[in-house]
Motif scaffolding. Sequence first.
Motif, short mmCIF file in Angstrom:
data_model
loop_
_atom_site.label_atom_id
_atom_site.label_comp_id
_atom_site.label_asym_id
_atom_site.label_seq_id
_atom_site.Cartn_x
_atom_site.Cartn_y
_atom_site.Cartn_z
N ILE A 20 0.96 -1.23 0.00
CA ILE A 20 -0.05 0.18 -0.05
C ILE A 20 0.94 1.24 -0.10
CG2 ILE A 20 -1.63 1.27 1.29
CD1 ILE A 20 -2.84 -1.50 2.31
N LEU A 22 3.86 1.40 -1.35
CA LEU A 22 4.48 1.46 -2.46
C LEU A 22 3.53 2.43 -3.55
CD1 LEU A 22 6.54 0.45 -4.78
CD2 LEU A 22 5.16 -1.25 -5.14
N ARG A 23 2.46 2.46 -3.24
CA ARG A 23 1.58 3.13 -4.03
C ARG A 23 1.07 4.55 -3.75
NH1 ARG A 23 -3.09 -1.02 -4.65
NH2 ARG A 23 -4.25 0.70 -5.63
N LYS A 24 1.46 4.77 -2.54
CA LYS A 24 1.14 6.13 -2.08
C LYS A 24 2.16 7.22 -2.52
CE LYS A 24 -0.89 5.79 2.19
NZ LYS A 24 -2.00 7.05 1.84
N LYS A 25 1.71 8.45 -3.06
CA LYS A 25 2.52 9.37 -3.85
C LYS A 25 3.57 10.03 -2.43
CE LYS A 25 -0.79 13.07 -3.32
NZ LYS A 25 -1.57 14.06 -3.85
N LYS A 32 9.95 3.35 -2.14
CA LYS A 32 9.26 2.74 -3.29
C LYS A 32 9.89 1.84 -3.73
CE LYS A 32 5.87 6.29 -4.16
NZ LYS A 32 5.16 7.04 -5.32
N CYS A 84 -1.01 2.94 6.39
CA CYS A 84 -0.84 1.93 5.63
C CYS A 84 -1.16 0.61 6.24
CB CYS A 84 0.35 1.63 5.02
SG CYS A 84 0.72 2.99 3.62
#
Length: 124
Positions: A20, A22-25, A32, A84
């Motif tokens: 999760i 990894l997908r957050k800006k 990442k 997360c």
Amino acid sequence: MLNLKERANKLKIDIPAVFIALRKKETPMIAKIFAGITIIYALSPIDLIPDFIPVLGYLDDVIILPGLIALTVRLIPADIFAECRIHAEGLWADYKPKRWYLALPIVAIWLLVIYLIIKTIWFR
């Protein structure tokens, strides 16, 4: 200090939490990169040390993967990872993942590996 069962439960939450994150800006780029490596290693059907080697085969599952997760978690800001982790805990309602479709890449990898093995054996 956590016992073995508590560590296993923590990993069960931390691996999806890393995915999760990894997908957050808001997650830093270096985090990442390590999150991607960690997720790929966790989902890979191929281990660094094969499991059929007595004792050493399970070291990667006991040492390498938790080490990668710990390193990745340290690189992610604490407030973002806490978010997360809360989200990851919600994915496992009644011990069944709510978002089962997230397992499709794993199934695809296994099907590809099985196909390549059969192709190699069958068409020598």
